[in-house]
Design a protein around this motif. Structure first.
Motif, PDB file in Angstrom:
ATOM      1  N   TYR A  61       6.429  49.889  20.964  1.00 62.65           N
ATOM      2  CA  TYR A  61       5.701  49.896  22.245  1.00 62.65           C
ATOM      3  C   TYR A  61       6.395  50.750  23.294  1.00 62.65           C
ATOM      4  CZ  TYR A  61       9.112  46.552  24.115  1.00 62.65           C
ATOM      5  OH  TYR A  61      10.275  45.951  24.540  1.00 62.65           O
ATOM      6  N   ILE A 102       1.088  45.583  28.348  1.00 58.68           N
ATOM      7  CA  ILE A 102       1.707  44.624  29.265  1.00 58.68           C
ATOM      8  C   ILE A 102       2.686  45.343  30.188  1.00 58.68           C
ATOM      9  CG2 ILE A 102       3.283  42.644  29.399  1.00 58.68           C
ATOM     10  CD1 ILE A 102       1.941  41.588  26.829  1.00 58.68           C
ATOM     11  N   MET A 103       3.455  46.275  29.628  1.00 60.95           N
ATOM     12  CA  MET A 103       4.447  46.972  30.436  1.00 60.95           C
ATOM     13  C   MET A 103       3.863  48.192  31.155  1.00 60.95           C
ATOM     14  SD  MET A 103       6.855  45.028  30.326  1.00 60.95           S
ATOM     15  CE  MET A 103       8.047  45.865  31.348  1.00 60.95           C
TER      16      MET A 103
ATOM     17  N   LEU B   9      12.438  44.151  29.022  1.00 57.96           N
ATOM     18  CA  LEU B   9      12.094  45.296  29.859  1.00 57.96           C
ATOM     19  C   LEU B   9      11.561  44.720  31.151  1.00 57.96           C
ATOM     20  CD1 LEU B   9      12.395  47.877  28.184  1.00 57.96           C
ATOM     21  CD2 LEU B   9       9.953  48.211  28.379  1.00 57.96           C
ATOM     22  N   PHE B  10      12.059  45.204  32.278  1.00 59.90           N
ATOM     23  CA  PHE B  10      11.444  44.733  33.520  1.00 59.90           C
ATOM     24  C   PHE B  10      11.211  45.882  34.480  1.00 59.90           C
ATOM     25  CE2 PHE B  10      15.341  44.469  36.143  1.00 59.90           C
ATOM     26  CZ  PHE B  10      16.329  44.335  35.185  1.00 59.90           C
ATOM     27  N   ILE B  11      10.226  45.702  35.334  1.00 65.07           N
ATOM     28  CA  ILE B  11       9.840  46.737  36.299  1.00 65.07           C
ATOM     29  C   ILE B  11      10.109  46.203  37.695  1.00 65.07           C
ATOM     30  CG2 ILE B  11       8.011  48.302  37.035  1.00 65.07           C
ATOM     31  CD1 ILE B  11       6.494  47.612  34.493  1.00 65.07           C
ATOM     32  N   TRP B  45      15.690  53.305  33.270  1.00 64.18           N
ATOM     33  CA  TRP B  45      14.712  54.261  32.742  1.00 64.18           C
ATOM     34  C   TRP B  45      14.040  55.049  33.859  1.00 64.18           C
ATOM     35  CZ3 TRP B  45      11.674  51.602  28.159  1.00 64.18           C
ATOM     36  CH2 TRP B  45      12.534  51.513  27.066  1.00 64.18           C
ATOM     37  N   TYR B  62      11.710  51.254  35.869  1.00 65.44           N
ATOM     38  CA  TYR B  62      11.834  50.542  34.600  1.00 65.44           C
ATOM     39  C   TYR B  62      13.309  50.309  34.265  1.00 65.44           C
ATOM     40  CZ  TYR B  62       6.927  51.005  33.283  1.00 65.44           C
ATOM     41  OH  TYR B  62       5.565  50.900  33.210  1.00 65.44           O
ATOM     42  N   TYR B  64      15.841  48.597  31.119  1.00 66.26           N
ATOM     43  CA  TYR B  64      15.939  48.057  29.775  1.00 66.26           C
ATOM     44  C   TYR B  64      17.204  47.209  29.707  1.00 66.26           C
ATOM     45  CZ  TYR B  64      16.755  47.966  24.736  1.00 66.26           C
ATOM     46  OH  TYR B  64      16.991  47.562  23.450  1.00 66.26           O
ATOM     47  N   ARG B  89       7.018  43.000  36.810  1.00 62.57           N
ATOM     48  CA  ARG B  89       6.597  42.740  35.435  1.00 62.57           C
ATOM     49  C   ARG B  89       7.833  42.644  34.560  1.00 62.57           C
ATOM     50  NH1 ARG B  89       1.369  43.387  33.271  1.00 62.57           N
ATOM     51  NH2 ARG B  89       0.793  42.654  35.327  1.00 62.57           N
ATOM     52  N   TYR B  90       7.792  41.763  33.551  1.00 60.28           N
ATOM     53  CA  TYR B  90       8.888  41.712  32.581  1.00 60.28           C
ATOM     54  C   TYR B  90       8.330  41.321  31.238  1.00 60.28           C
ATOM     55  CZ  TYR B  90       8.480  36.735  33.561  1.00 60.28           C
ATOM     56  OH  TYR B  90       7.972  35.475  33.734  1.00 60.28           O
TER      57      TYR B  90
END
Lengths: 114, 153
Positions: A61, A102-103, B9-11, B45, B62, B64, B89-90
């Motif tokens: 993904y 989702i991301m 992963l989080f934004i 990222w 982003y 990681y 978001r995560y």
């Protein structure tokens, strides 16, 4: 066979007994008989699953550029009868595309095809 | 101790303070240490365009975060991300089955984490920056030429 030479309108004129008059059915059968001699339609080259062909290709993904090949312009996942992906890889692909969505790497849908 | 390898992963918001990820990282590390896990790496990222708006944001930073930890830690990690207002978001993905801590090669995993950074499509902002860079370098070239002609004269 009696009806084959009859004008088209007579076939369309359906009696109260059913959708298709007896004569009409017989006429169609006759047509089919003519077609039987032809070769069945040939399809192009059999599609090979790109992930089976190239084992180094990893479905992930985090690489949306690769996944983009398997979604339509609208953002829908392309069915495997069109993309040629095998069942196992289509399952993996489906999961990874959903993760990418989702991301926000990929759209859930794009209202206009761009 | 049996652990799994995970990646989260989080934004974060683009307009958030610069050290927001650093603060979250510190908090996560503290919890990770307390639960006996170990970090693989936190990789930036950078700023990326979102495929759709999240919390009225069109772009996001982003991050990681890879680690090996007890499955219970994921709960805590996601709780930390959830309570932060700057994380929009995560997502956590499990990368391995339960294994002994010693079975993981952390150095190799760190290298792998570094190599992951996905390619980024150039957006308008990048194009603008690139063009202005080109313009600047072109102007610099012209200046050089002028200097040369002066010398000839």
């Amino acid at each position: 066979m009696r009806n084959q030479d009859a004008p088209q309108g007579q076939n369309l004129d359906r009696g109260p007994g059913g959708d298709r008059g007896q004569g009409g059915e017989r006429g169609e059968r006759g047509e089919r008989g003519d077609r039987a001699g032809r070769q069945p339609r040939r399809f192009g080259r059999r599609k090979v699953c790109p992930f089976c062909a190239d084992k180094t290709l990893y479905i992930d993904y985090k690489t949306p550029s690769m996944l983009k090949r398997f979604i339509s312009e609208r953002g829908k996942i392309v069915p495997r009868r069109i993309s040629g992906v095998c069942a196992q890889h289509q399952r993996n692909l489906c999961l990874e595309i959903k993760r990418a969505r989702i991301m926000a790497f990929m759209p859930y849908s794009s209202a206009t095809a761009d | 101790m049996l652990v799994r390898m995970y990646e989260t992963l989080f934004i974060t918001r683009v307009d958030a303070e610069a050290d927001v990820a650093e603060k979250i990282h510190q908090r996560l590390l503290r919890a990770l240490e307390a639960m006996g896990g170990s970090e693989i790496k936190l990789v930036d990222w950078g700023k990326r365009k979102l495929a759709y708006e999240i919390a009225r944001q069109k772009k996001g930073n982003y991050w990681y975060f890879g680690y090996i930890a007890d499955p219970q830690f994921v709960k805590e990690c996601e709780r930390q991300l959830r309570i932060s207002n700057d994380v929009i978001r995560y997502q956590t993905v499990c990368l391995s089955k339960l294994k002994q801590v010693g079975e993981y090669d952390l150095e190799a995993e760190r290298k792998r984490a570094d190599s992951l950074t996905p390619e980024r499509e150039e957006d308008e902002e990048d194009q603008y920056l690139r063009r202005s860079d080109e313009r600047r370098s072109r102007r610099a070239d012209q200046d050089d030429e002028e200097v040369e002609t002066e010398e000839v004269a």
